[in-house]
Design an enzyme around this catalytic site. Sequence first.
Site, mmCIF file in Angstrom:
data_model
loop_
_atom_site.group_PDB
_atom_site.id
_atom_site.type_symbol
_atom_site.label_atom_id
_atom_site.label_comp_id
_atom_site.label_asym_id
_atom_site.label_seq_id
_atom_site.Cartn_x
_atom_site.Cartn_y
_atom_site.Cartn_z
ATOM 1 N N LYS A 56 0.881 -1.177 0.000
ATOM 2 C CA LYS A 56 0.000 0.000 0.000
ATOM 3 C C LYS A 56 0.912 1.218 0.000
ATOM 4 O O LYS A 56 2.023 1.159 0.533
ATOM 5 C CB LYS A 56 -0.858 0.007 1.267
ATOM 6 C CG LYS A 56 -2.067 0.883 1.202
ATOM 7 C CD LYS A 56 -3.282 0.135 0.668
ATOM 8 C CE LYS A 56 -4.474 1.035 0.494
ATOM 9 N NZ LYS A 56 -5.662 0.309 0.042
ATOM 10 N N GLY A 154 -23.561 3.981 4.333
ATOM 11 C CA GLY A 154 -22.690 4.563 3.303
ATOM 12 C C GLY A 154 -23.232 4.285 1.913
ATOM 13 O O GLY A 154 -23.288 3.134 1.475
ATOM 14 N N GLY A 156 -22.045 5.429 -1.071
ATOM 15 C CA GLY A 156 -21.060 5.901 -2.041
ATOM 16 C C GLY A 156 -21.011 4.969 -3.237
ATOM 17 O O GLY A 156 -22.006 4.316 -3.576
ATOM 18 N N VAL A 158 -19.658 2.046 -3.823
ATOM 19 C CA VAL A 158 -19.981 0.633 -3.601
ATOM 20 C C VAL A 158 -21.367 0.490 -2.972
ATOM 21 O O VAL A 158 -22.183 -0.319 -3.417
ATOM 22 C CB VAL A 158 -18.919 -0.049 -2.704
ATOM 23 C CG1 VAL A 158 -19.275 -1.512 -2.482
ATOM 24 C CG2 VAL A 158 -17.531 0.060 -3.331
#
Length: 325
Positions: A56, A154, A156, A158
């Site tokens: 990452k 959420g 958003g 997804v």
Amino acid sequence: LNAIVAIHNTVLGPGLGGTRVWPHETFEAALTDVLRLSRGMTFKSAVAGMAFGGGKALIIANSKTDKTPALLEAYAEMLRGLKEVFVTAEDVGMTLADADFLKTLTPNVSGTTAGGSGNPSPVTAQGTFLGLKATVRHRFGSDDLSGLRVTVQGLGAVGWSLCEKLHEAGAALTVADIDAARVERAVSQFGADRADPKTIVMAGADVFAPCALGGVLSEQTIPRLKAGAVAGSANNQLARPEDAVRLQQRGILYAPDYVINAGGLVNVAAELAPGGYDRAAAMARVGEIPATLDRIFTLAKKGGATPVDVARAIARDRIAAKKAA
Ligand code: NAI
């Protein structure tokens, strides 16, 4: 450029993970964050059967004010020096256009648009939907979603796409988002019930689907959770590792986050296949997520372990077998 590339494990292949642009206040906070995220990618890739390790990256900057072409050029130079051991894609604070730009400067970038795999979110949503059905089957005995209520935290990229699929499959929805306009849209489009973002965890439902933040399942929230199962896309849903045991003790079946949300990773990895990106092949791989969860839930039940323990053991065994080969 003030950036950290964390490469956690390369036994199965180069570390694969997104680049986040985030203005952490201290270098230590940034380092802790990126190391933890890179470790998660090792498990995610290993359980999904990918030939990649975990990595990452973090550019410590404000994505709105600091992300200039010069900054990205400097970052691409850093990436070029790591091309044998690290491949990256967009993450929080990065766009597909940024990934496209980096790709013109260094080959170890995926999730690009021209002939690439593009936006991973719909693919993550599809994997999460299939994984949620597998979770429901284990918890309630059937994967028929009609008549079940799912709470989605959420709305958003997804979460919204997941709601569309759940609505189509006949599930009733309760939703929350800090963006009120998204909630209103879900109410009118899906007939969803709205919940307060602060208390959504307590909304009564069959399944809780966290699709916003990490750390939502904690010592404080788990005792108040009113759902039989948790299956959502958010990364790092457990505040602490022992929260997996807390969920199990309450009889709440938990789909480990990095197993159910692996669709985006599978899609980005597919772009790096020798023949180039093949959408059908990527979706077939995403279609394996429910079988992986089936195996995890079955082994967990048999051994009295948590699904998180089993997922971690599967990842460790795969890495150990490759090392021994
Ligand atoms: P997004 O940024 O498009 O959506 C997040 C949504 O959550 C936004 O609508 C935001 O307003 C809402 N939100 C933020 N704080 C909230 C709160 N306190 N209560 C309720 N809603 C809140 O992000 P995206 O791409 O949909 O990702 C959702 C989660 O899934 C994140 O945790 C992400 O790390 C994870 N994930 C996403 C993947 C992808 O392909 N996009 C892949 C794997 C994991």
